[in-house]
Design a protein around this motif. Sequence first.
Motif, PDB file in Angstrom:
ATOM      1  N   TYR A  64     -11.147   4.229   0.419  1.00 17.98           N
ATOM      2  CA  TYR A  64     -11.443   5.132   1.518  1.00 17.98           C
ATOM      3  C   TYR A  64     -12.930   5.452   1.550  1.00 17.98           C
ATOM      4  O   TYR A  64     -13.627   5.383   0.540  1.00 17.98           O
ATOM      5  CB  TYR A  64     -10.640   6.427   1.408  1.00 17.98           C
TER       6      TYR A  64
ATOM      7  N   SER B 140       0.829  -1.198   0.000  1.00 13.10           N
ATOM      8  CA  SER B 140       0.000   0.000   0.000  1.00 13.10           C
ATOM      9  C   SER B 140       0.867   1.253   0.000  1.00 13.10           C
ATOM     10  O   SER B 140       2.073   1.207   0.291  1.00 13.10           O
ATOM     11  CB  SER B 140      -0.906   0.024   1.221  1.00 13.10           C
TER      12      SER B 140
ATOM     13  N   ASP C 214      -0.514   2.765  10.972  1.00 12.92           N
ATOM     14  CA  ASP C 214      -1.845   2.315  10.582  1.00 12.92           C
ATOM     15  C   ASP C 214      -2.896   2.956  11.486  1.00 12.92           C
ATOM     16  O   ASP C 214      -2.777   2.926  12.714  1.00 12.92           O
ATOM     17  CB  ASP C 214      -1.953   0.788  10.681  1.00 12.92           C
TER      18      ASP C 214
ATOM     19  N   ARG D 120      -5.008   9.900   2.369  1.00 14.62           N
ATOM     20  CA  ARG D 120      -6.193   9.076   2.592  1.00 14.62           C
ATOM     21  C   ARG D 120      -5.866   7.626   2.249  1.00 14.62           C
ATOM     22  O   ARG D 120      -4.984   7.349   1.423  1.00 14.62           O
ATOM     23  CB  ARG D 120      -7.344   9.576   1.716  1.00 14.62           C
ATOM     24  N   PRO D 121      -6.575   6.672   2.856  1.00 15.05           N
ATOM     25  CA  PRO D 121      -6.354   5.266   2.512  1.00 15.05           C
ATOM     26  C   PRO D 121      -6.952   4.957   1.141  1.00 15.05           C
ATOM     27  O   PRO D 121      -7.691   5.758   0.574  1.00 15.05           O
ATOM     28  CB  PRO D 121      -7.091   4.517   3.622  1.00 15.05           C
TER      29      PRO D 121
ATOM     30  N   VAL E  55     -10.996   3.545   6.784  1.00 18.04           N
ATOM     31  CA  VAL E  55     -10.623   2.490   5.846  1.00 18.04           C
ATOM     32  C   VAL E  55     -11.836   1.730   5.333  1.00 18.04           C
ATOM     33  O   VAL E  55     -11.775   1.103   4.272  1.00 18.04           O
ATOM     34  CB  VAL E  55      -9.611   1.515   6.486  1.00 18.04           C
TER      35      VAL E  55
ATOM     36  N   LEU F  43       0.719   3.687   2.129  1.00 16.34           N
ATOM     37  CA  LEU F  43       1.192   3.933   3.488  1.00 16.34           C
ATOM     38  C   LEU F  43       2.416   3.076   3.802  1.00 16.34           C
ATOM     39  O   LEU F  43       3.375   3.551   4.416  1.00 16.34           O
ATOM     40  CB  LEU F  43       0.077   3.650   4.490  1.00 16.34           C
TER      41      LEU F  43
END
Length: 456
Positions: free
Chosen positions: A35, A2, A70, A31-32, A141, A4
């Motif tokens: 999202y 990912s 996370d 942002r994830p 998430v 992140l």
Amino acid sequence: MSLLEKIRDRFRPDRVTLQLDDIQALILRSRPEPYVGIHAMLHVDEAEGGRALLGRLAQHIPSAGTWTEDLEAWTGVAISHAGLKALGVPEASLKTFPLAFQQGMAKRAEQLRDFGENAPQDWEDAYRDDHCHIALTIYAVDKDRLDIAVEKAMGEYRASSGVTLVGTHEFGADAEAKNPFGFRDSISQPTVAGAGVEPQPGQERAIAPGEFILGENSETGAPLSIPQPEALGRNGSFVVLRKYDSRVGAFNDFLRAHAEGEEAQHKLAAKMFGRWRSGAPLPLSPDHDDEALGADPQRSNDFSFKDDAAGLVCPHASHMRRMNPRDSQLTILTDVNIHRIIRRSSTFGPKWTPDVTARDDGDDQRGIFFIFISARAYDTIEFLQQEWVNRGNFIDLAEERDPIVGLHDKPGSFTIPKDPARQRVNGVTTFNRLRGGEYLFMPSLTGLQWIAAGRW
């Protein structure tokens, strides 16, 4: 891996020079993908009750010290000038904010070129008449985690007095993170010097932190002016929020009218955006989409325009090249690095499909919250709106406007350079209609507590 996880791999605590524990996480934290989230607009009717709510909400706002960790959900808070005034912030402090912020977005319509159907008198109620005092944003998430975070925030609101909820809007996108037109969104983000990571390929260098964080040195070598007292202004930033209704059907109809067949329509759309729908940039994939390239942040920004001075691969008029000219030769000179922004845009509505037509368009069907963060936010958005979005002089295209976000009071054109003669595609209309917005201040965690305490 990912985004992140890739950032975490690049993070070096020994390179951090910013006061991350005092900066709201939303400034640095992407942002994830996928999202979901919600924007909530609050109006302060009574100062003491508003300050009490702000103090309780501050307990739920993570700092940027967690920006590589996370998180299942996180919250950010920003406040308008009218909101600061309603919260009781002294006039002496209010006068230290930029003039544009003091006036608010609606009163800056002339500078923003918000005319015609984009004019403030036609905005949604939540953004009219200084209704939006506090803007609360929650990212999560998934829907379950969002519901938990929203319940916490709304629990604090229900326990409050003197504050009114004037609007909410949920948003979200799947793992492809595409905007209403089906294009991967928010790809190119600046690296902030002092945040602990080095630039990714395609980013020449990290941008001075003072371009995003108040109180730090800017690209000029000195800090920008910050709101006073320092407890209020330092480690904060400014936010531009603009909500758009996206006319996806009208865009699809335009493509069908000017390109024969699905492949040609995808290519025309890519020329207008500057990227393919996967996010693959035209300079790296001129003739076809490349999903692997578009999904790879290590490669999708590793390009320049120096070998495409004529715009034969990526038109100068394309949305991407207008918003970040990189090393393009501009007729009107400007320092691109002082117009860099951190984007936190959010998409809402059904996912794009090619069969949608103009008959399917309607208010709030599909759209995007264009949100960005910068210590020069108001100078930047007004420059962008005046020069790069709603004019073409800086690229020798006279009054030609951005084909995606430009305001077209009458059908316009889009220029595609070709050899031997360039092509002009006519009939470009307003594909994104402004539904409202506001100029906001995102305080540090210290600043939020300073406001909440009310010890002027």
